[in-house]
Write an enzyme that holds these catalytic residues in place. Structure first.
Site, mmCIF file in Angstrom:
data_model
loop_
_atom_site.group_PDB
_atom_site.id
_atom_site.type_symbol
_atom_site.label_atom_id
_atom_site.label_comp_id
_atom_site.label_asym_id
_atom_site.label_seq_id
_atom_site.Cartn_x
_atom_site.Cartn_y
_atom_site.Cartn_z
ATOM 1 N N LYS A 1 0.839 -1.204 0.000
ATOM 2 C CA LYS A 1 0.000 0.000 0.000
ATOM 3 C C LYS A 1 0.874 1.253 0.000
ATOM 4 O O LYS A 1 1.806 1.358 0.784
ATOM 5 C CB LYS A 1 -0.895 0.030 1.244
ATOM 6 C CG LYS A 1 -1.874 -1.120 1.310
ATOM 7 C CD LYS A 1 -2.676 -1.107 2.597
ATOM 8 C CE LYS A 1 -3.640 -2.287 2.643
ATOM 9 N NZ LYS A 1 -4.367 -2.344 3.915
ATOM 10 N N TYR B 1 -5.235 5.432 -0.754
ATOM 11 C CA TYR B 1 -4.139 4.482 -0.892
ATOM 12 C C TYR B 1 -4.279 3.632 -2.140
ATOM 13 O O TYR B 1 -5.358 3.268 -2.559
ATOM 14 C CB TYR B 1 -3.959 3.622 0.352
ATOM 15 C CG TYR B 1 -5.159 2.814 0.803
ATOM 16 C CD1 TYR B 1 -5.192 1.440 0.615
ATOM 17 C CD2 TYR B 1 -6.227 3.414 1.445
ATOM 18 C CE1 TYR B 1 -6.275 0.688 1.054
ATOM 19 C CE2 TYR B 1 -7.302 2.679 1.890
ATOM 20 C CZ TYR B 1 -7.324 1.313 1.685
ATOM 21 O OH TYR B 1 -8.406 0.578 2.108
#
Length: 182
Positions: free
Chosen positions: A71, A131
Site C-alpha cells: 500500500k 491508498y
C-alpha cells in the site's frame, strides 16, 4: 521526491516536492518511475481506495494473508498516525512496527509493502485517506491484528486513547495466534 528511511528498511516515507505560491500549490503525488526507483523494485498498483474517517477512528491493523497487498498511503484532508507491523516470520524485524504522521499539510506518503499489517488513527476532526494497492481486495483473505496487542506494543498516542473501532478491529488476533507470512 525525498525518501525517508524508517527503522524497518522495507517501509519508507516519501516526501514529494511541493511548489507553492499565493494561488496554492502543485505536487506530483505519484510517478511510477520515481516511486520504483525510491523503493528499489518494480511495483504495479491495481486498485485505488479512499476512506473518510472521523476523529479517534482507528482502522487496522489489516492485512490479507493471501493476495497480500502493498500500500502507498497518503492523506488529502486531515491528519493521521499511520502504522505498519512486520508480519514476515523470516524477517529480522518480525513483530516490530513503525509509524509516521501523514497529513494534508505535510503531504507525506508511506509505502507499506506486502507482508505487513497496516492501520491508522485519525488525529484531526476527520481525514480523507487515499491508498494505492498492489493486489485486489479479497475479503476471504482479510485478517486483523489486534490494534493494542501488548506483544507488538504500538504507541498510537502519548496519552491514553479510546479509539472508535469496527467490530472486526475489536476482534483482531494477537500476534501470538495471528496468521502470518513465512
Amino acid at each position: 521526491m525525498q525518501v525517508i528511511p524508517t527503522a524497518i528498511p522495507d517501509v519508507v516515507v516519501l516526501e514529494p516536492e511541493v511548489y507553492g505560491d499565493d494561488r496554492g500549490f502543485f505536487s506530483e503525488s505519484y510517478n511510477r518511475n520515481g516511486f520504483n526507483a525510491a523503493i528499489g523494485r518494480e511495483v504495479e498498483f491495481v486498485q485505488d481506495n479512499h476512506s473518510r474517517s472521523a476523529r479517534n477512528v482507528l482502522r487496522g491493523l489489516h492485512y490479507q494473508i493471501q493476495q497480500a497487498q502493498g500500500k502507498l498511503v497518503r492523506v488529502v484532508t486531515g491528519d493521521v498516525l499511520d502504522v505498519a507491523v512486520d508480519l514476515r516470520r523470516s524477517s529480522p524485524t518480525f513483530g516490530r512496527w513503525v509509524s509516521c504522521r501523514v497529513s494534508a499539510d505535510n503531504k507525506r506518503q508511506m509505502w507499506v509493502p506486502e507482508g505487513f499489517a497496516h492501520g491508522f488513527y485519525v488525529l484531526s476532526e476527520f481525514a480523507d485517506f487515499l491508498y494505492k494497492t498492489t493486489n485486489y481486495y479479497a475479503p476471504q483473505h482479510e485478517r486483523s491484528l489486534l490494534w493494542n496487542d501488548p506483544e507488538v506494543g504500538v504507541v498510537w498516542s502519548e496519552e491514553p486513547i479510546a479509539p472508535v473501532l469496527s467490530r472486526k478491529d475489536r476482534e483482531g488476533k494477537p500476534l501470538s495466534v495471528a496468521e502470518v507470512y513465512p
